[in-house]
Design a protein around this motif. Structure first.
Motif, mmCIF file in Angstrom:
data_model
loop_
_atom_site.group_PDB
_atom_site.id
_atom_site.type_symbol
_atom_site.label_atom_id
_atom_site.label_comp_id
_atom_site.label_asym_id
_atom_site.label_seq_id
_atom_site.Cartn_x
_atom_site.Cartn_y
_atom_site.Cartn_z
ATOM 1 N N LEU A 137 10.262 6.380 12.180
ATOM 2 C CA LEU A 137 10.192 7.531 11.286
ATOM 3 C C LEU A 137 11.343 7.544 10.283
ATOM 4 C CD1 LEU A 137 9.050 10.556 13.488
ATOM 5 C CD2 LEU A 137 7.673 8.918 12.218
ATOM 6 N N GLU A 138 12.502 7.073 10.700
ATOM 7 C CA GLU A 138 13.665 7.057 9.807
ATOM 8 C C GLU A 138 13.413 6.204 8.575
ATOM 9 O OE1 GLU A 138 18.404 5.786 9.814
ATOM 10 O OE2 GLU A 138 17.094 5.255 11.492
ATOM 11 N N LYS A 139 12.657 5.128 8.718
ATOM 12 C CA LYS A 139 12.435 4.198 7.616
ATOM 13 C C LYS A 139 11.222 4.561 6.760
ATOM 14 C CE LYS A 139 14.612 0.136 9.650
ATOM 15 N NZ LYS A 139 15.046 0.287 10.983
ATOM 16 N N MET A 140 10.431 5.541 7.166
ATOM 17 C CA MET A 140 9.237 5.916 6.412
ATOM 18 C C MET A 140 9.592 6.626 5.108
ATOM 19 S SD MET A 140 6.477 7.475 9.102
ATOM 20 C CE MET A 140 5.542 6.436 10.240
ATOM 21 N N GLU A 141 8.675 6.553 4.135
ATOM 22 C CA GLU A 141 8.757 7.446 2.990
ATOM 23 C C GLU A 141 8.597 8.875 3.493
ATOM 24 O OE1 GLU A 141 6.269 6.683 -0.379
ATOM 25 O OE2 GLU A 141 6.378 4.504 -0.106
ATOM 26 N N LEU A 142 9.129 9.835 2.732
ATOM 27 C CA LEU A 142 9.075 11.232 3.157
ATOM 28 C C LEU A 142 7.636 11.690 3.368
ATOM 29 C CD1 LEU A 142 10.401 13.983 3.678
ATOM 30 C CD2 LEU A 142 10.338 14.391 1.207
ATOM 31 N N ARG A 143 6.749 11.336 2.458
ATOM 32 C CA ARG A 143 5.354 11.778 2.576
ATOM 33 C C ARG A 143 4.729 11.281 3.872
ATOM 34 N NH1 ARG A 143 1.443 8.519 -1.534
ATOM 35 N NH2 ARG A 143 -0.007 9.077 0.119
ATOM 36 N N ASP A 144 5.048 10.040 4.264
ATOM 37 C CA ASP A 144 4.470 9.473 5.472
ATOM 38 C C ASP A 144 5.073 10.105 6.728
ATOM 39 O OD1 ASP A 144 2.864 7.749 3.954
ATOM 40 O OD2 ASP A 144 4.507 6.321 3.758
ATOM 41 N N PHE A 145 6.374 10.405 6.674
ATOM 42 C CA PHE A 145 7.013 11.102 7.785
ATOM 43 C C PHE A 145 6.333 12.447 8.037
ATOM 44 C CE2 PHE A 145 10.426 14.400 8.475
ATOM 45 C CZ PHE A 145 10.415 14.316 9.862
ATOM 46 N N LEU A 146 6.115 13.219 6.965
ATOM 47 C CA LEU A 146 5.496 14.530 7.121
ATOM 48 C C LEU A 146 4.030 14.408 7.543
ATOM 49 C CD1 LEU A 146 7.050 16.306 3.996
ATOM 50 C CD2 LEU A 146 7.808 16.472 6.382
ATOM 51 N N ASP A 147 3.327 13.419 6.986
ATOM 52 C CA ASP A 147 1.923 13.226 7.348
ATOM 53 C C ASP A 147 1.764 12.791 8.799
ATOM 54 O OD1 ASP A 147 1.059 13.937 4.857
ATOM 55 O OD2 ASP A 147 0.606 11.905 4.169
ATOM 56 N N THR A 148 2.755 12.116 9.341
ATOM 57 C CA THR A 148 2.692 11.660 10.727
ATOM 58 C C THR A 148 2.505 12.832 11.686
ATOM 59 O OG1 THR A 148 4.012 9.680 10.296
ATOM 60 C CG2 THR A 148 3.965 10.476 12.565
ATOM 61 N N ILE A 149 3.147 13.950 11.391
ATOM 62 C CA ILE A 149 3.022 15.129 12.246
ATOM 63 C C ILE A 149 1.585 15.620 12.266
ATOM 64 C CG2 ILE A 149 3.787 17.521 12.564
ATOM 65 C CD1 ILE A 149 6.402 16.635 11.089
ATOM 66 N N THR A 150 0.958 15.674 11.092
ATOM 67 C CA THR A 150 -0.420 16.142 10.992
ATOM 68 C C THR A 150 -1.372 15.188 11.705
ATOM 69 O OG1 THR A 150 0.161 17.059 8.827
ATOM 70 C CG2 THR A 150 -2.180 16.955 9.392
ATOM 71 N N VAL A 151 -1.185 13.895 11.496
ATOM 72 C CA VAL A 151 -2.047 12.902 12.146
ATOM 73 C C VAL A 151 -1.898 12.985 13.659
ATOM 74 C CG1 VAL A 151 -2.503 10.436 12.425
ATOM 75 C CG2 VAL A 151 -2.030 11.358 10.149
ATOM 76 N N LEU A 152 -0.679 13.121 14.139
ATOM 77 C CA LEU A 152 -0.452 13.221 15.581
ATOM 78 C C LEU A 152 -1.162 14.445 16.153
ATOM 79 C CD1 LEU A 152 0.926 12.316 18.189
ATOM 80 C CD2 LEU A 152 2.957 13.583 17.469
ATOM 81 N N HIS A 153 -1.054 15.574 15.469
ATOM 82 C CA HIS A 153 -1.729 16.791 15.934
ATOM 83 C C HIS A 153 -3.231 16.567 16.031
ATOM 84 C CE1 HIS A 153 -3.509 20.847 15.536
ATOM 85 N NE2 HIS A 153 -2.430 21.263 16.185
ATOM 86 N N HIS A 154 -3.810 15.909 15.017
ATOM 87 C CA HIS A 154 -5.256 15.686 15.003
ATOM 88 C C HIS A 154 -5.693 14.700 16.090
ATOM 89 C CE1 HIS A 154 -5.586 17.040 10.511
ATOM 90 N NE2 HIS A 154 -5.272 18.013 11.335
#
Length: 295
Positions: free
Chosen positions: A72-89
């Motif tokens: 997560l540290e190396k991700m672009e900001l958009r991908d970091f934030l999107d990861t939370i949504t994808v994980l929830h889904h």
């Protein structure tokens, strides 16, 4: 800071090292979220799902929980934030219904705690979507306002408020729509309370709201004088918003600057909460209808 006002049991950084403004990003938040992702993800499939949903390369070591803070540290900001949504889904069909709901709620609780403690400028909705947060004070006002408009009577007001929040969530924020939507929410509530006016303007505010204020605070001189000043403030607010509302045969106004839009929206939210209180008082003062067959 006196001994009585010192928060008890909170970490030193939360008391003394909070930033003056919300942060656009945070390495600590990413590292902490990495441990949360590792806790809730499906170890075998989550990396594959993430790569498919976001269109990004995911390291081959994604199955190893200790690597997720660094992923997560190396991700672009958009991908970091999107990861939370994808994980929830991904949790939606992982367990039976009750367990799924509880697991998703725990994920949201953990993620929101990190965002709040690390003071980053985003909030997470109940479906795992991430949205821009204006600032802590604005967010507090948003939560307080929505919780005070829970009855079906205010459905239309909430609908306009939802539109206003969506406009602020756009990238870039649609400040002109947000200002128009907050006015529509306030005007809808004003019409609901007083029934007769066709619109909320300075004349109608003086004609309808001021007498209601006079009645509500008739036995409290200072509250009455202060509230009458608020009526004047509401009239000024309405006039200020009209500069950004499109009228027939008039030139389409440009978008307000961010600082002006947030000021008008914040003031509008405060006025709506106040008008909701006035509406409750008006409803309480109305006599109950007489039973059929009686006068």
């Amino acid at each position: 800071m006196s001994d009585e006002s010192v928060p008890v049991g909170r970490r030193f950084s939360q008391v003394y090292l909070q930033p003056e403004a919300l942060l656009p990003d945070s390495k600590r938040a990413r590292m902490r979220m990495g441990h949360v992702v590792a806790q809730y993800m499906d170890q075998d499939t989550f990396g594959i799902v993430l790569a498919k949903k976001l269109g990004i390369p995911v390291p081959s070591n994604y199955r190893s929980a200790p690597h997720w803070p660094y992923i997560l540290e190396k991700m672009e900001l958009r991908d970091f934030l999107d990861t939370i949504t994808v994980l929830h889904h991904t949790l939606e069909r992982k367990f039976q219904q009750d367990r799924t709901r509880i697991t998703q709620e725990r994920l949201l609780r953990d993620a929101r705690e990190i965002f709040e403690e690390e003071q980053i400028a985003y909030r997470i909705d109940d479906q795992g979507g991430v949205h821009l947060k204006i600032d802590a004070a604005f967010e507090g006002e948003r939560v307080s306002l929505i919780s005070g408009l829970g009855s079906a009577r205010y459905n239309n007001v909430r609908s306009n408020l939802d539109a206003m929040f969506r406009a602020l969530d756009e990238s870039p924020p649609n400040y002109k729509s947000a200002v128009r939507d907050i006015f529509s929410a306030a005007e809808g509530l004003f019409k609901l309370s007083f029934q007769k006016p066709l619109q909320m303007n300075t004349t109608e505010i003086q004609t309808r709201l001021k007498p209601a204020i006079d009645r509500i605070y008739s036995d409290n001189t200072y509250a009455l004088r202060s509230s009458q000043k608020q009526v004047e403030s509401l009239r000024d607010w309405v006039d200020s918003v009209h500069f950004y509302r499109h009228e027939p045969s008039s030139e389409e106004p440009s978008s307000p600057p961010p600082e002006t839009a947030i000021l008008m929206v914040s003031q509008g939210m405060a006025f709506i909460r106040w008008l909701a209180f006035i509406d409750h008082q008006i409803m309480r003062s109305q006599p109950l209808p007489s039973p059929e067959g009686t006068s």
